[in-house]
Write a protein that holds these residues in place. Structure first.
Motif, PDB file in Angstrom:
ATOM      1  N   ALA A   1      -8.350  -3.011   6.941  1.00  0.00           N
ATOM      2  CA  ALA A   1      -9.563  -3.375   6.190  1.00  0.00           C
ATOM      3  C   ALA A   1      -9.242  -3.444   4.702  1.00  0.00           C
ATOM      4  N   ARG A   2      -8.505  -2.462   4.204  1.00  0.00           N
ATOM      5  CA  ARG A   2      -8.147  -2.450   2.792  1.00  0.00           C
ATOM      6  C   ARG A   2      -7.331  -3.694   2.435  1.00  0.00           C
ATOM      7  N   ARG A   3      -6.475  -4.145   3.347  1.00  0.00           N
ATOM      8  CA  ARG A   3      -5.647  -5.312   3.057  1.00  0.00           C
ATOM      9  C   ARG A   3      -6.476  -6.572   2.875  1.00  0.00           C
ATOM     10  N   SER A   4      -7.675  -6.568   3.433  1.00  0.00           N
ATOM     11  CA  SER A   4      -8.495  -7.778   3.320  1.00  0.00           C
ATOM     12  C   SER A   4      -9.314  -7.798   2.034  1.00  0.00           C
ATOM     13  N   ALA A   5      -9.163  -6.760   1.171  1.00  0.00           N
ATOM     14  CA  ALA A   5     -10.062  -6.597   0.020  1.00  0.00           C
ATOM     15  C   ALA A   5     -10.183  -7.859  -0.825  1.00  0.00           C
TER      16      ALA A   5
ATOM     17  N   LEU B   1       0.809  -1.208   0.000  1.00  0.00           N
ATOM     18  CA  LEU B   1       0.000   0.000   0.000  1.00  0.00           C
ATOM     19  C   LEU B   1       0.851   1.270   0.000  1.00  0.00           C
ATOM     20  N   ARG B   2       2.146   1.116   0.270  1.00  0.00           N
ATOM     21  CA  ARG B   2       2.978   2.317   0.374  1.00  0.00           C
ATOM     22  C   ARG B   2       3.921   2.481  -0.810  1.00  0.00           C
ATOM     23  N   GLY B   3       3.642   1.747  -1.888  1.00  0.00           N
ATOM     24  CA  GLY B   3       4.568   1.712  -3.020  1.00  0.00           C
ATOM     25  C   GLY B   3       4.803   3.060  -3.664  1.00  0.00           C
ATOM     26  N   LEU B   4       3.775   3.890  -3.696  1.00  0.00           N
ATOM     27  CA  LEU B   4       3.862   5.158  -4.410  1.00  0.00           C
ATOM     28  C   LEU B   4       5.048   5.992  -3.933  1.00  0.00           C
ATOM     29  N   LYS B   5       5.163   6.132  -2.623  1.00  0.00           N
ATOM     30  CA  LYS B   5       6.239   6.956  -2.094  1.00  0.00           C
ATOM     31  C   LYS B   5       7.483   6.142  -1.755  1.00  0.00           C
ATOM     32  N   TYR B   6       7.278   4.902  -1.290  1.00  0.00           N
ATOM     33  CA  TYR B   6       8.408   4.146  -0.750  1.00  0.00           C
ATOM     34  C   TYR B   6       8.925   3.031  -1.652  1.00  0.00           C
TER      35      TYR B   6
END
Ligand SMILES: Cc1cc2nc3c(=O)[nH]c(=O)nc-3n(C[C@H](O)[C@H](O)[C@H](O)COP(=O)(O)OP(=O)(O)OC[C@H]3O[C@@H](n4cnc5c(N)ncnc54)[C@H](O)[C@@H]3O)c2cc1C
Ligand code: SF4
Ligand code: SF4
Lengths: 459, 471
Positions: free
Chosen positions: B334-338, B164-169
């Motif tokens: 919650a998003r990780r469970s999508a 989820l943090r790929g954009l910046k990291y």
């Protein structure tokens, strides 16, 4: 625990897993999100001992790739039935249904059969836990044995060592039987002194009644204090959770019918359970009796009205006590909460007991790590899988001790005994052993203290 | 997608001598051969792919891994490495007659070096534990795949997992400083070190990142850590259309803001996630963006403000800020469970991973929806919008042949379209078995031949995860 109606019928071969609606098995998309919460997987690191592994085995049986054999049987009895996986599973897999169907199929096939296992199961599931009077008589005998001093005498003289291995280990675990059972402590109908706002029935349970009739009394007290008229039928049968859990669905259904005969769900606003394990099963009478035309409709009402005591109190907005239970105590009492698996995972009641604990004056709630992890009691698991049970007990007790709490609150008789025994063993000689108490008993004590403080009679 | 039959083929037996030697080299609990023990190793997180292995072995250290590889070479037995089996392209699915080499028992964190900000771990360590260990020391390990509470670091490196943090990291690759790898011949090599700079020789470390277990077995991972950001702010923006959400993403990036997280959920996904996680997501919205900015408190406050303005200017229905760190964590969890939560809807959930340049997002989304409608298949889409990485997820039933054919047809068109926009088949899940058939179209023959040449050099016998990525 749920046990869907379709597991009553079976396919031509009679295999219950094969006749299960296939989509229940397919629901698991093997993402593995449940693995880190499964105690048996964490213990061994082998997929077979994980929820996703067990479901894969069941699916292989349904697909005709695997026979129901002793290995599968042992696997399904290694599973704690703690349902941590259902809370973790985003896909909504109905593990309780799969678990009970698998165990029922194992019993139907008799792959674990041995003379000893058969007689123990018959004695426990078919004889003792279907006959409330017999259970009580046994309880009475056990009480005499404990109260007469014979127990400690034989422990001291090493007489208990004559018991066969596993039983000897268990002997110290037998619950301390109460002098009075619920029948003596609770009148069939009790009314609040103030206005009556609700009418509820209280389920007294079987083990709860023998070992923790004080919890039942406390339950009635807090209900009265919150404007509930309480109906408590005499000599209630076992709710059948032990049976459903151990593959004896037939007896589980029979016991459910008896419960519904004893308490007409239409006559009350709510049916109250105070034991996590029982409540989890009691809630699913609708599934269990869906195939029984004479009972199906009432079972639906029953399930709709069934409430865990904490849940009910939170729902009706319970009154916060104003005086601490132990007025003399200078510092707040430190309490930690252990969640019974079947209360938090089975019934999803997790917030409400904490609400009650936080409402107690003079009590500080300290969360313990892994509060939702199984303590190893798991029905009769500590008899069937003593090693894993002991590992879980030690792990749990460690977390409890780390909080520095002097009281552990928990709402299930099995957990209660497991924690009590574990804490006793782990506390160094001379140090105070933390006490294990049902949250409702603490609430009842607080109401009583409040009444004493204000000079009112307890309502 | 490569849909092998749902009925696994009969289990080709392993050579008796191989099993004998394996049993002699490892304790009993480390070698599984019973049918009941093997069935649960016949799949990973990918839908509709299954194959029973011949055996599963659990080494405890690099020497054990080397022993397995040497025996495998002697007896010509294929080896499939496996972490936690959460892969989404079939990477750890057994090949017929193979031994599965499971790294789950190699799960120690060997060193946390707070002077050099590095962490050395065995491959079986769970990603979440790496994050937690760093966090406890005031440090930060950014890659956070949705599966982080169970995926292994070895699996993350082998798939070059995002999160989820790929954009910046960035992704896992950006945090790998060194690897210990056991090669097909049983020899062990160290690639990389704790130096910030190092140009001695070819950069072979990067070759192994994302190699899906086809070139060697990773036995140690040296990771780079960052200082923990001092502040975080999470925002939720809802939209009446997916287009508007996509436009917002472009606008944020065009405004030269790089949030740490820019996640997208469509309504179907939103509803499934809410049904599971009950965190109060607005289920009436057509589309939702979950945005997080982190860093210095003043910068975070400023960025959050500007992001909020941009969302509103792009006709967001509502923008809400998470009230506390707790709430922010609950939303991210919650998003990780999508993906798993979508499995509530239909029996089979097939997740795709098409990725396009960010400027093409809105076009891609539109195309996905049109294509699904045209082929009468159900699709739910979510993804790492900030990375241009979409997860169109087909909701289907593997037992319905006709429907599965339509799904495959739709999938193929989506891949082709993504490629035509300058995109890729897979942004983070890898090729494995699931996307193997489509790879030649993306890479072209010369590139593919180069891949094959590397494979032949490192694994001349073709025993390491054969048949994955390409034939
Ligand atoms: C619910 C869910 C959410 C997910 N979210 C994301 C996400 O946000 N981003 C993302 O990138 N992925 C995601 N994934 C995919 C998956 O979790 C990742 O690919 C992860 O890195 C796989 O780790 P694993 O330990 O399960 O590896 P496995 O699935 O066991 O293996 C993956 C591949 O790595 C190889 N391998 C494993 N360990 C080694 C080793 N030590 N040496 C050599 N080869 C090895 C295997 O052979 C295989 O090819 C998700 C999966 C699920 C189920
Ligand atoms: S979390 Fe649910 S769907 Fe995922 S593997 Fe576990 S049981 Fe299956
Ligand atoms: S019920 Fe408990 S022990 Fe059994 S599979 Fe689920 S989490 Fe594991």
């Amino acid at each position: 625990m749920s046990s869907a109606n379709h597991s009553t019928q079976s396919d031509a071969s009679g295999n219950l897993l094969r006749s299960l609606d296939y989509s229940v098995l397919q629901q698991c998309m093997h993402c593995g999100m449940c693995l880190p919460t499964c105690p048996t997987y964490v213990e061994t690191g082998r997929e077979r001992h994980s929820p996703r592994g067990r479901i894969a085995l069941m699916r292989a049986i349904a697909d005709g790739e695997l026979e129901v054999n002793a290995n599968f049987g042992e696997e399904m009895y290694y599973c704690l039935g703690c349902l941590a996986c259902t809370t973790a599973c985003p896909a909504g897999v109905d593990y309780p249904n799969l678990f009970e169907t698998a165990r029922a199929e194992i019993e139907r096939k008799g792959v674990l059969d041995s003379r000893k296992r058969r007689s123990v199961r018959w004695f426990a599931l078919r004889l003792v836990f279907t006959r409330p009077r017999l259970l009580r008589a046994l309880g009475r005998l056990l009480w005499l044995w404990q109260a007469s001093g014979l127990q400690s005498l034989s422990r001291r003289t090493g007489l208990t060592r004559l018991l066969p291995g596993q039983l000897a280990d268990l002997e110290p675990q037998t619950p301390r039987i109460q002098r009075h059972f619920s029948d003596t402590l609770i009148a069939p109908v009790e009314r609040p002194t103030g206005p009556t706002r609700h009418r509820v029935a209280v389920l007294t349970g079987c083990v709860q009644d023998l070992a923790f009739s004080d919890v039942n009394r406390a339950t009635v007290e807090v209900l009265l204090a919150n404007g509930c008229e309480v109906v408590t039928p005499r000599a209630q049968a076992c709710c059948g959770s032990l049976h459903a859990h151990n593959g004896d669905t037939t007896t589980a259904r029979e016991l459910a019918r008896r419960q519904i005969d004893a308490i007409d769900p239409d006559s009350v606003d709510a049916i109250i359970s105070n034991a996590g394990g029982c409540g989890s099963h009691l809630r699913h009478y609708d599934h269990l009796l869906a195939g029984d035309p004479a009972y199906a409709a009432r079972a639906v009402t029953w399930s709709r009205k069934l409430r865990d005591i904490h849940e009910w109190l939170a729902e009706i907005g319970f009154r916060r006590p104003t005086a601490p239970a132990h007025a003399a105590a200078p510092e707040p009492q430190r309490v930690t909460y252990h969640e019974s698996c079947h209360l938090c995972h089975g019934q999803k009641v997790s917030r409400q007991p904490r609400e009650i604990l936080r409402a107690l004056p003079g009590v500080e709630l300290r969360e313990c790590a892994e509060a939702t992890w199984c303590c190893g009691s798991a029905g009769i698991y500590n008899i069937t899988q003593p090693e894993t049970a002991a590992w879980l007990q030690t792990r749990k007790v460690g977390h409890v001790q780390a909080t520095g709490a002097s009281i552990v609150a928990t709402a299930n008789p099995g957990c209660h005994l497991q924690l009590e025994n574990g804490l006793k063993r782990a506390t160094p000689a001379g140090a105070a052993v933390p006490s294990v108490v049902h949250p409702i008993v603490l609430l009842a004590q607080a109401y009583a203290a409040e009444a004493r403080a204000t000079g009112r009679a307890s309502t | 997608m490569n849909s092998t039959s749902p009925q696994p083929a009969a289990r080709p037996a392993l050579p008796e001598l191989f099993l004998r030697d394996l049993r002699a080299a490892f304790p009993e609990s480390a070698v599984l051969t019973r049918h009941e023990d093997l069935i649960p190793y016949g799949f990973d997180g990918t839908a509709a792919l299954r194959q029973l292995p011949g055996a599963v072995v659990f080494p405890r250290d690099a020497a054990g891994v080397a022993a397995v590889l040497r025996l495998a070479r002697t007896h010509r037995v294929p080896v499939v490495s496996r972490g936690s089996g959460t892969g989404l392209s079939g990477g750890s699915i057994p090949v017929p007659g193979c031994v599965v080499l499971c790294l789950g028992d190699m799960n120690r964190i060997l060193e946390l070096d707070t002077k050099n900000l590095t962490l050395l771990a065995e491959p079986g360590v769970i990603t979440q534990r790496i994050y937690d260990t760093a966090d406890a020391a005031g440090l930060f390990y950014p890659p956070d795949p949705g599966s982080m509470k169970i995926s292994t670091i070895g699996g993350n490196v082998s798939e070059n997992a995002g999160g989820l943090r790929g954009l910046k990291y960035g992704v896992t690759r950006n945090y790998v400083m060194g690897l210990e790898v056991v090669l097909a011949d049983g020899s062990t090599v160290w690639l990389g070190n704790k130096c910030v700079k190092d140009v001695a020789g070819y950069n072979l470390r990067d070759l192994f990142i994302g190699s899906e277990g086809t070139l060697g077995v990773i036995t140690k991972v040296l990771l780079r850590l960052l200082p923990k950001p001092a502040a975080r702010q999470t925002l939720l923006a809802t939209y009446a259309s997916m287009d508007a959400a996509a436009e917002t993403v472009s606008a944020i990036i065009a405004a030269k803001i790089i949030p740490c997280t820019l996640e997208f959920l469509d309504q179907r996904t939103l509803r499934c996630v809410e049904a599971f996680a009950k965190v109060g997501l607005p289920t009436e919205a057509e589309a939702l963006l979950l945005i997080e900015t982190d860093g210095h408190p003043a910068a975070v406050a400023d960025e959050a403000e500007r992001i909020e303005q941009i969302c509103r200017a792009q006709s967001a229905l509502a923008v809400r800020r998470a009230a506390s760190a707790d709430e922010a964590t609950r939303l991210a969890t919650a998003r990780r469970s999508a993906f798993s939560a979508l499995a509530r809807l239909r029996p089979t959930t097939i997740l795709e991973d098409a990725t396009v340049p960010r400027s093409e997002l809105a076009k891609m989304i539109r195309f996905i929806n049109e294509t699904a409608a045209r082929h009468q298949v159900e699709v739910a889409t979510f993804g790492h919008f900030g990375d241009g990485n979409l997860h169109p997820t087909f909701l289907t039933d593997e037992r319905n042949q006709a429907e599965m054919h339509r799904v495959e047809a739709a999938m193929k068109e989506i891949f082709d379209y993504a490629l035509s926009l300058g995109g890729t088949l897979t942004g983070e899940h890898g090729v494995g078995l699931a996307k193997k058939a489509f790879l030649p179209r993306q890479l072209g023959d010369p590139t593919l031949e180069l891949l094959r040449a590397i494979k032949r050099t490192l694994d001349p016998e073709g025993l390491l995860n054969p048949g994955k990525i390409f034939d």
